[in-house]
Design a protein around this motif. Structure first.
Motif, PDB file in Angstrom:
ATOM      1  N   TYR A 148       0.859  -1.186   0.000  1.00 38.82           N
ATOM      2  CA  TYR A 148       0.000   0.000   0.000  1.00 38.82           C
ATOM      3  C   TYR A 148       0.890   1.229   0.000  1.00 38.82           C
ATOM      4  O   TYR A 148       1.849   1.318   0.775  1.00 38.82           O
ATOM      5  N   HIS A 149       0.603   2.201  -0.873  1.00 41.08           N
ATOM      6  CA  HIS A 149       1.481   3.363  -0.947  1.00 41.08           C
ATOM      7  C   HIS A 149       0.755   4.705  -0.897  1.00 41.08           C
ATOM      8  O   HIS A 149       1.391   5.737  -1.064  1.00 41.08           O
ATOM      9  N   GLY A 150      -0.579   4.677  -0.708  1.00 36.85           N
ATOM     10  CA  GLY A 150      -1.257   5.964  -0.544  1.00 36.85           C
ATOM     11  C   GLY A 150      -2.418   6.171  -1.491  1.00 36.85           C
ATOM     12  O   GLY A 150      -2.840   5.249  -2.190  1.00 36.85           O
ATOM     13  N   TRP A 151      -2.910   7.383  -1.526  1.00 42.64           N
ATOM     14  CA  TRP A 151      -4.185   7.671  -2.186  1.00 42.64           C
ATOM     15  C   TRP A 151      -4.041   8.288  -3.582  1.00 42.64           C
ATOM     16  O   TRP A 151      -5.031   8.471  -4.283  1.00 42.64           O
ATOM     17  N   HIS A 152      -2.813   8.548  -4.022  1.00 36.23           N
ATOM     18  CA  HIS A 152      -2.619   9.344  -5.238  1.00 36.23           C
ATOM     19  C   HIS A 152      -2.998   8.638  -6.543  1.00 36.23           C
ATOM     20  O   HIS A 152      -3.117   7.421  -6.614  1.00 36.23           O
ATOM     21  N   ASP A 153      -3.112   9.481  -7.586  1.00 33.30           N
ATOM     22  CA  ASP A 153      -3.463   8.988  -8.929  1.00 33.30           C
ATOM     23  C   ASP A 153      -2.538   7.860  -9.368  1.00 33.30           C
ATOM     24  O   ASP A 153      -2.973   6.843  -9.872  1.00 33.30           O
ATOM     25  N   TRP A 154      -1.214   8.087  -9.204  1.00 31.67           N
ATOM     26  CA  TRP A 154      -0.272   7.100  -9.767  1.00 31.67           C
ATOM     27  C   TRP A 154      -0.495   5.736  -9.141  1.00 31.67           C
ATOM     28  O   TRP A 154      -0.412   4.713  -9.811  1.00 31.67           O
ATOM     29  N   TYR A 155      -0.792   5.694  -7.844  1.00 33.11           N
ATOM     30  CA  TYR A 155      -0.965   4.399  -7.166  1.00 33.11           C
ATOM     31  C   TYR A 155      -2.282   3.745  -7.586  1.00 33.11           C
ATOM     32  O   TYR A 155      -2.321   2.578  -7.980  1.00 33.11           O
ATOM     33  N   LEU A 156      -3.370   4.528  -7.523  1.00 34.55           N
ATOM     34  CA  LEU A 156      -4.687   3.970  -7.866  1.00 34.55           C
ATOM     35  C   LEU A 156      -4.763   3.534  -9.322  1.00 34.55           C
ATOM     36  O   LEU A 156      -5.560   2.669  -9.686  1.00 34.55           O
ATOM     37  N   SER A 157      -3.926   4.140 -10.156  1.00 35.46           N
ATOM     38  CA  SER A 157      -3.984   3.796 -11.587  1.00 35.46           C
ATOM     39  C   SER A 157      -3.628   2.325 -11.815  1.00 35.46           C
ATOM     40  O   SER A 157      -3.908   1.782 -12.885  1.00 35.46           O
ATOM     41  N   SER A 158      -3.060   1.685 -10.824  1.00 33.34           N
ATOM     42  CA  SER A 158      -2.815   0.244 -10.936  1.00 33.34           C
ATOM     43  C   SER A 158      -4.129  -0.507 -11.167  1.00 33.34           C
ATOM     44  O   SER A 158      -4.173  -1.513 -11.874  1.00 33.34           O
ATOM     45  N   LYS A 162      -5.310  -3.116 -14.423  1.00 32.03           N
ATOM     46  CA  LYS A 162      -5.994  -4.390 -14.263  1.00 32.03           C
ATOM     47  C   LYS A 162      -6.974  -4.195 -13.112  1.00 32.03           C
ATOM     48  O   LYS A 162      -6.538  -3.858 -12.001  1.00 32.03           O
ATOM     49  N   SER A 163      -8.280  -4.376 -13.375  1.00 34.32           N
ATOM     50  CA  SER A 163      -9.225  -4.072 -12.298  1.00 34.32           C
ATOM     51  C   SER A 163      -8.945  -5.005 -11.121  1.00 34.32           C
ATOM     52  O   SER A 163      -8.613  -6.177 -11.302  1.00 34.32           O
ATOM     53  N   SER A 175     -11.390   2.565  -5.417  1.00 36.47           N
ATOM     54  CA  SER A 175     -12.040   3.039  -6.639  1.00 36.47           C
ATOM     55  C   SER A 175     -11.085   3.907  -7.471  1.00 36.47           C
ATOM     56  O   SER A 175     -10.240   4.614  -6.918  1.00 36.47           O
ATOM     57  N   THR A 176     -11.262   3.881  -8.784  1.00 36.58           N
ATOM     58  CA  THR A 176     -10.431   4.730  -9.660  1.00 36.58           C
ATOM     59  C   THR A 176     -11.206   5.958 -10.159  1.00 36.58           C
ATOM     60  O   THR A 176     -10.752   6.640 -11.067  1.00 36.58           O
ATOM     61  N   GLU A 177     -12.373   6.213  -9.527  1.00 41.72           N
ATOM     62  CA  GLU A 177     -13.134   7.430  -9.876  1.00 41.72           C
ATOM     63  C   GLU A 177     -12.207   8.635  -9.803  1.00 41.72           C
ATOM     64  O   GLU A 177     -11.517   8.820  -8.779  1.00 41.72           O
ATOM     65  N   GLY A 178     -12.179   9.432 -10.852  1.00 40.46           N
ATOM     66  CA  GLY A 178     -11.380  10.658 -10.822  1.00 40.46           C
ATOM     67  C   GLY A 178      -9.921  10.467 -11.190  1.00 40.46           C
ATOM     68  O   GLY A 178      -9.176  11.443 -11.242  1.00 40.46           O
ATOM     69  N   HIS A 181      -7.669   8.286 -17.080  1.00 38.45           N
ATOM     70  CA  HIS A 181      -7.547   6.975 -17.727  1.00 38.45           C
ATOM     71  C   HIS A 181      -6.262   6.827 -18.539  1.00 38.45           C
ATOM     72  O   HIS A 181      -5.852   5.713 -18.847  1.00 38.45           O
ATOM     73  N   ASN A 182      -5.661   7.965 -18.855  1.00 41.24           N
ATOM     74  CA  ASN A 182      -4.413   7.811 -19.619  1.00 41.24           C
ATOM     75  C   ASN A 182      -3.242   7.343 -18.743  1.00 41.24           C
ATOM     76  O   ASN A 182      -2.136   7.156 -19.234  1.00 41.24           O
ATOM     77  N   LEU A 183      -3.516   7.132 -17.449  1.00 39.32           N
ATOM     78  CA  LEU A 183      -2.474   6.530 -16.595  1.00 39.32           C
ATOM     79  C   LEU A 183      -2.507   5.004 -16.666  1.00 39.32           C
ATOM     80  O   LEU A 183      -1.677   4.327 -16.049  1.00 39.32           O
ATOM     81  N   LYS A 184      -3.474   4.491 -17.410  1.00 45.00           N
ATOM     82  CA  LYS A 184      -3.568   3.033 -17.561  1.00 45.00           C
ATOM     83  C   LYS A 184      -2.253   2.488 -18.134  1.00 45.00           C
ATOM     84  O   LYS A 184      -1.623   3.121 -18.981  1.00 45.00           O
ATOM     85  N   ASN A 185      -1.867   1.336 -17.649  1.00 46.09           N
ATOM     86  CA  ASN A 185      -0.621   0.696 -18.083  1.00 46.09           C
ATOM     87  C   ASN A 185       0.640   1.475 -17.722  1.00 46.09           C
ATOM     88  O   ASN A 185       1.635   1.452 -18.448  1.00 46.09           O
ATOM     89  N   THR A 186       0.555   2.211 -16.604  1.00 44.14           N
ATOM     90  CA  THR A 186       1.796   2.829 -16.103  1.00 44.14           C
ATOM     91  C   THR A 186       2.223   2.196 -14.780  1.00 44.14           C
ATOM     92  O   THR A 186       3.371   2.336 -14.358  1.00 44.14           O
TER      93      THR A 186
END
Ligand SMILES: Cc1ncc(COP(=O)(O)O)c(C=O)c1O
Length: 439
Positions: A148-158, A162-163, A175-178, A181-186
């Motif tokens: 677990y690394h926190g609440w930020h975009d980069w982490y949640l984009s995992s 892959k859902s 949830s990935t609300e907000g 989507h262009n962070l997908k596959n990063t």
């Protein structure tokens, strides 16, 4: 007449909080529905040692210790003194406080592989800083995570990649609300002790950084950490150990010292300021240099309370060898829980680094049992779930009461398991929501 141990409906003020604050507060793990919806005391007036007084003046012993921030206990007198001094002398000014460089020097001395430090106030911020520096260093983007690394975009984009990718990383169902989507596959998640899942990600993608917890629920098997270190070194991948939670619980500093594996960057938080907001990123000089070329800056990262609290906390920890004490306390807690479970023939799994034991029942009723534990503990004025953050303030008297109460709860659970009772005979609260990896 109401018995002394009856439960009180405490939901009214929480409803007000939820009206004005989305979610009711700023930290998922302190929401009452994670413990005992309706009856959890939720708001406090005072905390001292391992005791918390709620706003109705009820005093509880606390096994959760603010989800891990206070190894030395709440309102530790010398830490308080250091903080009060920094407040009285001015917590803020146009000029910088020297405490931060003293803290940098101290952390580097404790981790001789490192050569520089940056500071933030929260674990999420520190993780964002570390990832930024790592990406700036090797000019690559993609990240592999484990933990677990926190609440930020980069982490949640995992979870975009892959859902449910973060399902096994402490907090399931994020949830990935907000999240763009262009962070997908990063960002790609691999499982702890699963070297094959790690290698697959590394071989398929141009990975910049591996960020992982050194250990949370399991200890490394088969030289897992050493192998990751070797592969990342060979491939010019930055290795970050996120020790926000594991730091200072088993060694004076990072848990990686215990396993004798050195990362490129390490992050410390939670317990570093014994309840005051301070997080640190330390790292090898060559990597940390890149913090000079990237814009990493924030007004309140310069306030004086955080580093003052951390300096005093480290002084006390070093003197008391608090990591040894909480490890002993945790080992004893694990042993006692195992013993009580065996007395009642319960199928219980106990996990976690010694200073943070957690347990779950191999039963479909696990969440109901967890809720029952919180309910019954609350009646005995103990704040508890199936997770314990050990503190040096957990003295024998507190632990004895905890074990006695747990024994009577396990006896009830055993009757339910045997079909002699129904859980509804005991459980008066709605079931708690799944929190930090409650199976
Ligand atoms: C390993 C780890 N990293 C990061 C975080 C996030 O820290 P914070 O809640 O202070 O943002 C946590 C919090 O539990 C953590 O355990």
């Amino acid at each position: 007449m109401k018995s002394k141990n009856s439960l009180k409906d405490n939901s009214k003020l929480w409803k007000v909080a939820k009206k004005y604050i989305p979610g009711g507060n700023m930290f998922l793990s302190k929401r009452p529905d994670r413990f005992l919806p309706k009856y959890w005391p939720t708001f406090y007036k005072k905390s001292k040692g391992c005791y918390v007084t709620d706003i109705n003046n009820k005093k509880y012993s606390d096994m959760l210790m603010s989800i891990g921030t206070n190894i030395l206990g709440y309102a530790e007198p010398n830490v308080s003194k250091a903080v009060i001094k920094s407040i009285q002398n001015g917590n803020m000014s146009t000029l910088n406080c020297v405490e931060e460089q003293l803290l940098a020097k101290k952390l580097i001395k404790m981790h001789p592989w490192s050569g520089a430090a940056k500071f933030a106030r929260t674990g999420g911020e520190a993780n964002a800083i570390a990832i930024r520096i790592a990406r700036a260093f090797n000019k690559k983007t993609k990240i592999a995570i484990c933990g677990y690394h926190g609440w930020h975009d980069w982490y949640l984009s995992s979870n975009l990649t892959k859902s449910n990718s973060l399902k096994d990383h402490l907090l399931p169902g994020l949830s990935t609300e907000g999240v763009p989507h262009n962070l997908k596959n990063t960002v790609y998640a691999f499982n702890y002790n699963d070297l094959e899942s790690f290698k697959k990600i590394i071989n398929k993608n141009k990975i910049s950084t591996v960020i992982m917890e050194v250990s949370r629920n399991y200890t490394p098997e088969n030289n897992f950490l050493k192998k990751i270190r070797k592969i990342t070194e060979k491939k010019n991948i930055v290795l970050i150990f996120d020790e926000c939670t594991s730091g200072f619980r088993q060694t004076f500093g990072g848990l990686h010292k215990f396993y004798n594996v050195e990362p490129d960057l390490a992050i410390f938080g939670k317990a570093l300021g014994n309840g005051y907001a301070i997080n640190a990123v330390i790292g090898r000089r060559a990597v940390m240099e890149h913090a000079n070329h990237s814009f990493i800056s924030s007004t309140f990262w310069t306030e004086r309370v955080g580093p003052s609290a951390a300096l005093e906390t480290l002084k006390i920890m070093e003197k008391n060898k608090s990591w040894n004490e909480i490890t002993m306390i945790g080992k004893n807690i694990k042993k006692q829980i195992r013993y009580i479970a065996s007395l009642h023939k319960l199928d219980l799994q106990i996990e976690g680094i010694d200073a943070i034991p957690n347990f779950y029942f191999n039963s479909n009723n696990n969440m109901k049992y967890k809720t029952l534990i919180t309910q019954e503990m609350l009646k005995k004025k103990i704040l508890a779930s199936n997770l314990i953050f050990c503190s040096i303030s957990h003295k024998d008297k507190v632990l004895k009461k905890y074990f006695n109460t747990l024994e009577s709860i396990f006896s009830k659970i055993s009757k339910v398991e045997k079909g002699q009772k129904d859980i509804t005979d005991y459980l008066k609260s709605p079931i708690a929501m799944s929190g930090m990896r409650n199976k």
